[in-house]
Scaffold this active site. Structure first.
Site, mmCIF file in Angstrom:
data_model
loop_
_atom_site.group_PDB
_atom_site.id
_atom_site.type_symbol
_atom_site.label_atom_id
_atom_site.label_comp_id
_atom_site.label_asym_id
_atom_site.label_seq_id
_atom_site.Cartn_x
_atom_site.Cartn_y
_atom_site.Cartn_z
ATOM 1 N N LYS A 86 1.067 -0.974 0.208
ATOM 2 C CA LYS A 86 -0.166 0.163 0.062
ATOM 3 C C LYS A 86 0.898 1.470 -0.234
ATOM 4 O O LYS A 86 1.832 2.012 1.031
ATOM 5 C CB LYS A 86 -0.809 -0.175 1.866
ATOM 6 C CG LYS A 86 -1.392 0.829 1.322
ATOM 7 C CD LYS A 86 -2.840 1.240 2.704
ATOM 8 C CE LYS A 86 -3.164 2.254 3.567
ATOM 9 N NZ LYS A 86 -4.494 2.151 4.462
ATOM 10 N N LYS A 99 1.599 5.358 0.190
ATOM 11 C CA LYS A 99 0.612 6.824 0.431
ATOM 12 C C LYS A 99 1.218 7.571 -0.234
ATOM 13 O O LYS A 99 2.685 7.710 -1.203
ATOM 14 C CB LYS A 99 1.182 7.187 1.563
ATOM 15 C CG LYS A 99 1.168 6.067 3.117
ATOM 16 C CD LYS A 99 -0.544 6.439 2.842
ATOM 17 C CE LYS A 99 -0.997 5.615 4.747
ATOM 18 N NZ LYS A 99 -2.383 5.695 4.671
ATOM 19 N N GLU A 124 -7.703 4.902 -2.844
ATOM 20 C CA GLU A 124 -8.471 5.075 -0.883
ATOM 21 C C GLU A 124 -8.100 6.400 -1.174
ATOM 22 O O GLU A 124 -7.279 7.347 -1.089
ATOM 23 C CB GLU A 124 -7.563 4.707 0.138
ATOM 24 C CG GLU A 124 -8.049 2.532 0.457
ATOM 25 C CD GLU A 124 -6.912 3.139 1.707
ATOM 26 O OE1 GLU A 124 -7.586 3.136 2.232
ATOM 27 O OE2 GLU A 124 -5.794 2.559 2.143
ATOM 28 N N ASP A 138 -12.753 5.984 2.725
ATOM 29 C CA ASP A 138 -12.095 5.898 4.322
ATOM 30 C C ASP A 138 -12.492 7.557 5.519
ATOM 31 O O ASP A 138 -13.786 6.868 5.866
ATOM 32 C CB ASP A 138 -10.410 5.638 4.357
ATOM 33 C CG ASP A 138 -9.907 5.816 5.642
ATOM 34 O OD1 ASP A 138 -10.371 5.835 5.843
ATOM 35 O OD2 ASP A 138 -8.087 5.839 5.383
ATOM 36 N N LYS A 198 -12.378 0.916 9.929
ATOM 37 C CA LYS A 198 -11.413 1.040 10.941
ATOM 38 C C LYS A 198 -12.320 0.984 12.414
ATOM 39 O O LYS A 198 -13.417 2.027 12.237
ATOM 40 C CB LYS A 198 -10.623 2.079 10.560
ATOM 41 C CG LYS A 198 -10.204 2.172 9.776
ATOM 42 C CD LYS A 198 -9.171 3.384 9.315
ATOM 43 C CE LYS A 198 -8.084 3.353 8.068
ATOM 44 N NZ LYS A 198 -7.534 4.949 7.915
ATOM 45 N N ASP A 250 -1.557 -4.306 9.649
ATOM 46 C CA ASP A 250 0.015 -3.787 9.277
ATOM 47 C C ASP A 250 0.528 -2.678 10.463
ATOM 48 O O ASP A 250 2.087 -3.059 10.587
ATOM 49 C CB ASP A 250 0.488 -3.369 8.222
ATOM 50 C CG ASP A 250 0.347 -2.047 6.674
ATOM 51 O OD1 ASP A 250 -0.033 -1.444 7.793
ATOM 52 O OD2 ASP A 250 1.196 -1.561 6.396
#
Length: 325
Positions: free
Chosen positions: A146, A148, A199, A222, A244, A296
């Protein structure tokens, strides 16, 4: 019942950077519920983006201490505090306490047939293309990376990572750092580079621009999605939602949100903040069968909690009762 509150700090292995800034440590809220025989634990990460702080969350919980210590149910927790980090830590601590009191694992109470190991994404911090390529090369064995993104040179970053980790599947996370023009400009190239998911590319108050946009890469909500209250809106704009526990306010709401999202035909991602295995353990229940798993947090830390999750490469193994559930 006795309520224990604590502010814990864990060092990050290096520096963790997203579009909104960098940090070198993870400060987490720790909640424990004790009776004469058992202790239930929960952890959460207050997020400044949502107006939260550790001090504020501790104050929220102190304000309702007497009600908690008098004895509280999971149903009561949902109305005692708003969705967010404070309720998450309390909700998860009560799930853990209930499991220890009853001897019934939390995953069974949640209606699961088993709690299976999960393959997690591994996050590469926002940096220069060269530095992100080095991160990718060091983790090229991982099946899902993933990235950023959220600034000039995003496409260069993804191209550099793809070259350094040609066999890894890729997802990218904008953390609200792109404009709609940025998104429409780079999305076709991201698709060609094999990116599976983007995302939250746009700011929450700008994502209505996504209505009717046929993005060649799946878009995932998100920051726009916290609980079931925002789900209908997000379903009009996104094909995937990132659940989340720090946003939903705990495992109870996260499980309900997942069920409703699946009923709407949405893809499911289960994510996390940078936190310890104690945050990941309850999220593993929600992540069973998810399309994308991004738990993670402990992999990014220099030190985890005692009795942390066993990790084999990118595989997270179910928690032991000594940790949670």
């Amino acid at each position: 019942m006795r309520l224990i509150l604590r502010d814990d700090t864990f060092p990050i292995a290096g520096r963790f950077t997203i579009a909104r800034g960098s940090k070198t440590e993870a400060r987490v809220l720790y909640v424990a519920l004790e009776d004469s025989e058992h202790t239930g634990q929960g952890e959460a990460v207050p997020y400044a983006r949502y107006g939260e702080s550790l001090e504020g969350c501790l104050a929220e919980l102190e304000a309702v201490r007497s009600r908690i210590e008098a004895g509280i149910t999971l149903d009561a927790v949902q109305t005692l505090l708003p969705s967010g980090a404070a309720r998450n830590a309390l909700d998860c601590a009560l799930w853990d306490l209930n499991a220890k009191r009853s001897g019934v694992p939390a995953w069974r109470t949640a209606g699961l047939h088993a709690l299976n190991p999960l393959k997690t994404a591994y996050t590469l911090s926002l940096d220069t293309p060269e530095a992100m390529a080095q991160q990718a090369a060091a983790n090229a064995r991982r099946p899902l990376l993933k990235l950023k993104i959220g600034g000039p040179g995003d496409l260069d970053r993804v191209e550099a990572v793809r070259a350094a980790a040609p066999k890894s599947r890729l997802i990218v996370d904008g953390n609200e750092g792109l404009s709609f023009d940025d998104l429409t400009r780079i999305a076709p190239d991201l698709h060609k580079l094999g990116v599976l998911l983007i995302e939250q590319p746009l700011k929450v108050d700008e994502d209505e621009a996504l209505l009717g946009y046929a993005c060649p890469v799946t878009l995932c909500a998100d920051e726009s999605l916290h609980s079931r209250a925002e789900l209908a809106r997000c379903a009009r704009l996104y094909r995937c939602v990132n659940i989340k526990l720090d946003k939903t306010g705990g495992l109870t709401e996260a499980l309900a949100l997942k069920a409703e999202a699946l009923a709407l035909g949405l893809e499911i991602m289960v994510g996390c903040m940078v936190a310890t295995s104690l945050s990941m353990a309850p999220a593993m229940l929600v992540a069973q069968g998810a399309d994308y798993v991004d738990l993670d947090g402990p992999l990014l830390l220099a030190r985890d909690r005692e009795h942390g999750l066993e990790v084999t490469g990118s595989i997270l193994h179910p928690p032991t009762p000594a940790l949670w559930g």
